[in-house]
Design a protein around this motif. Sequence first.
Motif, mmCIF file in Angstrom:
data_model
loop_
_atom_site.group_PDB
_atom_site.id
_atom_site.type_symbol
_atom_site.label_atom_id
_atom_site.label_comp_id
_atom_site.label_asym_id
_atom_site.label_seq_id
_atom_site.Cartn_x
_atom_site.Cartn_y
_atom_site.Cartn_z
ATOM 1 N N TYR A 116 -0.277 -6.202 3.797
ATOM 2 C CA TYR A 116 -0.484 -4.759 3.848
ATOM 3 C C TYR A 116 -0.266 -4.311 5.284
ATOM 4 O O TYR A 116 0.008 -5.137 6.174
ATOM 5 C CB TYR A 116 -1.893 -4.378 3.357
ATOM 6 C CG TYR A 116 -3.021 -5.033 4.123
ATOM 7 C CD1 TYR A 116 -3.597 -4.419 5.236
ATOM 8 C CD2 TYR A 116 -3.531 -6.277 3.730
ATOM 9 C CE1 TYR A 116 -4.628 -5.013 5.939
ATOM 10 C CE2 TYR A 116 -4.567 -6.875 4.416
ATOM 11 C CZ TYR A 116 -5.113 -6.243 5.526
ATOM 12 O OH TYR A 116 -6.136 -6.843 6.223
ATOM 13 N N TRP B 197 6.368 2.228 3.924
ATOM 14 C CA TRP B 197 5.427 3.032 3.133
ATOM 15 C C TRP B 197 5.671 4.521 3.223
ATOM 16 O O TRP B 197 5.230 5.277 2.376
ATOM 17 C CB TRP B 197 3.980 2.679 3.479
ATOM 18 C CG TRP B 197 3.525 2.735 4.909
ATOM 19 C CD1 TRP B 197 3.348 1.676 5.746
ATOM 20 C CD2 TRP B 197 3.120 3.892 5.656
ATOM 21 N NE1 TRP B 197 2.878 2.094 6.981
ATOM 22 C CE2 TRP B 197 2.732 3.450 6.944
ATOM 23 C CE3 TRP B 197 3.055 5.258 5.359
ATOM 24 C CZ2 TRP B 197 2.294 4.330 7.934
ATOM 25 C CZ3 TRP B 197 2.621 6.128 6.342
ATOM 26 C CH2 TRP B 197 2.248 5.663 7.611
ATOM 27 N N GLU C 279 -6.505 0.436 6.188
ATOM 28 C CA GLU C 279 -5.506 -0.388 5.521
ATOM 29 C C GLU C 279 -4.619 0.491 4.630
ATOM 30 O O GLU C 279 -5.116 1.383 3.943
ATOM 31 C CB GLU C 279 -6.181 -1.457 4.663
ATOM 32 C CG GLU C 279 -7.027 -2.437 5.450
ATOM 33 C CD GLU C 279 -7.716 -3.444 4.543
ATOM 34 O OE1 GLU C 279 -7.481 -3.399 3.302
ATOM 35 O OE2 GLU C 279 -8.503 -4.256 5.056
ATOM 36 N N HIS D 156 -2.022 0.021 1.583
ATOM 37 C CA HIS D 156 -1.529 -0.912 0.577
ATOM 38 C C HIS D 156 -0.425 -0.262 -0.243
ATOM 39 O O HIS D 156 -0.612 0.825 -0.806
ATOM 40 C CB HIS D 156 -2.671 -1.359 -0.329
ATOM 41 C CG HIS D 156 -3.715 -2.169 0.376
ATOM 42 N ND1 HIS D 156 -3.721 -3.541 0.374
ATOM 43 C CD2 HIS D 156 -4.780 -1.785 1.145
ATOM 44 C CE1 HIS D 156 -4.746 -3.987 1.085
ATOM 45 N NE2 HIS D 156 -5.402 -2.939 1.567
ATOM 46 N N HIS E 172 6.591 -1.067 0.016
ATOM 47 C CA HIS E 172 6.371 -2.342 0.695
ATOM 48 C C HIS E 172 7.350 -2.504 1.852
ATOM 49 O O HIS E 172 7.006 -3.065 2.887
ATOM 50 C CB HIS E 172 6.521 -3.503 -0.291
ATOM 51 C CG HIS E 172 6.203 -4.837 0.307
ATOM 52 N ND1 HIS E 172 4.917 -5.255 0.549
ATOM 53 C CD2 HIS E 172 7.017 -5.845 0.725
ATOM 54 C CE1 HIS E 172 4.927 -6.464 1.090
ATOM 55 N NE2 HIS E 172 6.196 -6.843 1.207
#
Length: 277
Positions: free
Chosen positions: A169, A196, A184, A186, A193
């Motif tokens: 992440y 972002w 964070e 994710h 990925h």
Amino acid sequence: MSTVLVIAARDDWPTDRVVKALTDGGAEVFRMDTAEFPQEVTLAGRIDARRGWSGGLTTAHRAVDLANVSAVYYRAPNSFSLPATMSEPEHRFAAAQARAGLGGIITALDCRWVSHPAAMSRAEYKPLQLATARTCGLTVPPTLEDDLADLRGIDTTAHLFQAWVDKAYEVRLTVVGDRLFPAEVHAGSDAAHTDWRSDYRSLTYRIGTAPPNVVEGVRRYMDRLDLRFAAFDFVVSPDGVWTYLEANPCGQWDWIEHATGLPIAQAIADELQGVPR
């Protein structure tokens, strides 16, 4: 009465949140956008052997004495807005004089800054960022040179290429003064990925914890570049290693506060007023 001078784009809503936090706490605020000078905001300044810069910033409705400015929040104001009737040479000259006059006096104020424009301007250079991060003990991805054999199509100007870092992440670490706010990030899609920013709707956020070595390195970084605010981006590998990507001295933070509840606007207001943690 001491006043916090806020210099930002008129329609910048994260700045609205900082102003609200300041005024809710009883602070006096004078907000302006450099685009308003000299048509809507005027400046008269003076300095002598006995005191530093004083004089006034004035609008149609308000005024502030520069001697009463205790802190300045500087966040990406707009360019000077000058009469459209000016020729291009006249416009360049007038903008340069406005920058030297207004910018010169404002940046000479001896007060608390979040952050000073000179420090912010220097800290925007990515090569300096990477060198500073490495010197301060943060892990940085290697840059690529001979690895790139064919640069056709992108060879018209300078570029910086870095090796891919495997990640579990990412972390947006917002730093305000001595306070660190790790969030964070994710990714919920392949596109996110990779980057972002390409798929915000797939992202989920959690309040994180920065490892001690990262905390120490980030604080050394902030001190070395004389910053009181920065938005750091890190990649966290599957085995927990934090790799530094960049630190934006004027980075976005409002959506992180909205997603996580981290009190970033209040922290900026506290930093401007010298409120201890």
